[in-house]
Design an enzyme around this catalytic site. Structure first.
Site, PDB file in Angstrom:
ATOM      1  N   CYS A   1      24.895 -32.884  17.908  1.00 12.15           N
ATOM      2  CA  CYS A   1      23.610 -33.251  17.312  1.00 12.15           C
ATOM      3  C   CYS A   1      23.459 -34.754  17.538  1.00 12.15           C
ATOM      4  O   CYS A   1      24.402 -35.519  17.267  1.00 12.15           O
ATOM      5  CB  CYS A   1      23.599 -32.925  15.819  1.00 12.15           C
ATOM      6  SG  CYS A   1      22.200 -33.651  14.919  1.00 12.15           S
TER       7      CYS A   1
ATOM      8  N   SER B   1      13.614 -34.827  16.661  1.00 10.03           N
ATOM      9  CA  SER B   1      13.051 -34.541  15.342  1.00 10.03           C
ATOM     10  C   SER B   1      12.941 -35.817  14.497  1.00 10.03           C
ATOM     11  O   SER B   1      12.250 -35.830  13.494  1.00 10.03           O
ATOM     12  CB  SER B   1      13.941 -33.542  14.606  1.00 10.03           C
ATOM     13  OG  SER B   1      15.221 -34.101  14.419  1.00 10.03           O
TER      14      SER B   1
ATOM     15  N   THR C   1      19.086 -29.155  18.938  1.00  9.94           N
ATOM     16  CA  THR C   1      18.464 -28.019  18.264  1.00  9.94           C
ATOM     17  C   THR C   1      17.219 -27.581  19.029  1.00  9.94           C
ATOM     18  O   THR C   1      17.035 -26.398  19.338  1.00  9.94           O
ATOM     19  CB  THR C   1      18.098 -28.418  16.820  1.00  9.94           C
ATOM     20  OG1 THR C   1      19.245 -29.010  16.214  1.00  9.94           O
ATOM     21  CG2 THR C   1      17.653 -27.221  16.009  1.00  9.94           C
TER      22      THR C   1
ATOM     23  N   CYS D   1      17.379 -33.715  21.531  1.00 13.08           N
ATOM     24  CA  CYS D   1      17.669 -32.959  20.313  1.00 13.08           C
ATOM     25  C   CYS D   1      18.334 -31.663  20.754  1.00 13.08           C
ATOM     26  O   CYS D   1      17.724 -30.866  21.481  1.00 13.08           O
ATOM     27  CB  CYS D   1      16.349 -32.679  19.591  1.00 13.08           C
ATOM     28  SG  CYS D   1      16.508 -31.638  18.140  1.00 13.08           S
TER      29      CYS D   1
HETATM   30  N1  DGL Z   1      18.942 -34.619  16.497  1.00 15.25           N
HETATM   31  C1  DGL Z   1      18.927 -33.214  16.354  1.00 15.25           C
HETATM   32  C2  DGL Z   1      19.888 -32.457  17.194  1.00 15.25           C
HETATM   33  O1  DGL Z   1      20.416 -33.022  18.129  1.00 15.25           O
HETATM   34  C3  DGL Z   1      18.276 -32.628  15.253  1.00 15.25           C
HETATM   35  C4  DGL Z   1      18.703 -32.385  13.979  1.00 15.25           C
HETATM   36  C5  DGL Z   1      17.706 -31.840  13.023  1.00 15.25           C
HETATM   37  O2  DGL Z   1      16.562 -32.318  13.001  1.00 15.25           O
HETATM   38  O3  DGL Z   1      18.125 -30.953  12.294  1.00 15.25           O
HETATM   39  O4  DGL Z   1      20.158 -31.315  16.959  1.00 15.25           O
END
Ligand code: DGL
Length: 269
Positions: free
Chosen positions: A176, A12, A76, A74
């Site tokens: 994250c 993201s 998420t 990511c």
């Molecule tokens: N880097 C992300 C993850 O590992 C994303 C966080 C986000 O954009 O809320 O979840």
């Protein structure tokens, strides 16, 4: 076959750069294409339909480039749409897995920090349930990834302790990829071991490319080739970006900053 694999790495925003660094260490000689959708970051508070749409746009870019594999750097995006992405694209899609396994091997009381969507995911629930001897506290942090993104790209002040829940643990899992930039600060805050999924993801990508695609990967484990020059693309230009520690990737990549300061472009999707 003796070919240089092309790898797309998606996040993201800037968080996936921590995974890119881990992959570059394990896969010296491959060509890397990083795509950070910072115009839409953070993803953590968006709807699943929106996230899926943004991720698919990124993966379609990778398809045009002709990647041999893509990494959803990511947690998420992985929790929301990795399965659908695997069915929709011909190239393999490697997702993130929070480092619950290595944490459970060493610790009895583990805190898992993640975005609210990852924290609430069935995937994480199933993963933690498979280690019944370890007690897991899963905590969804709604503003932390966004605050890190803004701190690193816009220079917005960030106080880590404002975002972290108190508690005594013997291990913390960073669920994250954004949090990994602040691994040392988080380790100091809890006074315990901290785990992230970057290296595990890089290992999975490496074995997938070697076993399934018979690529010859130049370089050996943990060899980092500073002449590797990833193509880095973001969907929004932020003027602080080039100054921030984003491109230093902490000290863990053992790289020099010039590697990451070149080949950056900005394209809306
Ligand atoms: N880097 C992300 C993850 O590992 C994303 C966080 C986000 O954009 O809320 O979840």
């Amino acid at each position: 076959m003796n070919a240089i694999a092309r790898i797309g790495v998606f996040d993201s925003g800037v968080g996936g750069l921590t995974v890119l660094a881990a992959c570059m260490k394990k896969l010296a000689g491959c060509s890397f294409y990083y795509f950070g959708d910072n115009a839409h970051a953070p993803y953590g508070n968006r709807s699943e339909a929106e996230i899926t749409e943004f991720v698919f746009r990124g993966l379609r870019r990778f398809r045009r480039i002709g990647v041999d594999a893509a990494v959803l750097a990511c947690n998420t995006a992985t929790a929301v749409c990795a399965e659908r992405a695997r069915n929709a694209f011909a190239f393999p899609v490697v997702g993130m897995e929070p480092a619950v396994r290595p944490a459970a091997a060493l610790c009895r009381r583990v805190l898992v920090l993640a975005t609210p969507l990852t924290a609430a995911s069935r995937r994480l629930e199933r993963l933690t349930a498979s280690f019944p001897d370890t007690s897991f506290t899963i905590c969804g942090l709604s503003g932390f990834a966004g605050a890190i993104e803004r701190a690193l790209t816009c220079g917005e002040p960030l106080t880590i302790s404002d975002h972290l829940p108190q508690g005594r643990y013997d291990g913390v899992v960073l669920g994250c990829t954004h949090y990994v930039f602040f691994r040392d600060e988080i380790a100091r805050f809890y006074g315990c071991k901290v785990f992230d999924g970057g290296e595990g993801t890089a290992n999975r990508l490496r074995s997938l490319l070697i076993q399934k695609h018979k690529y010859s990967l130049f370089g050996t484990d943990d060899h980092f080739d500073p002449s590797q020059n990833p193509n880095i693309c973001f969907t929004k230009k932020c003027k602080e970006m080039r100054k921030s520690r984003v491109f230093f990737l902490g000290n863990s990549a053992k790289t020099n900053k010039s590697v990451f300061l070149t080949n950056i472009c900005f394209k809306k999707i």
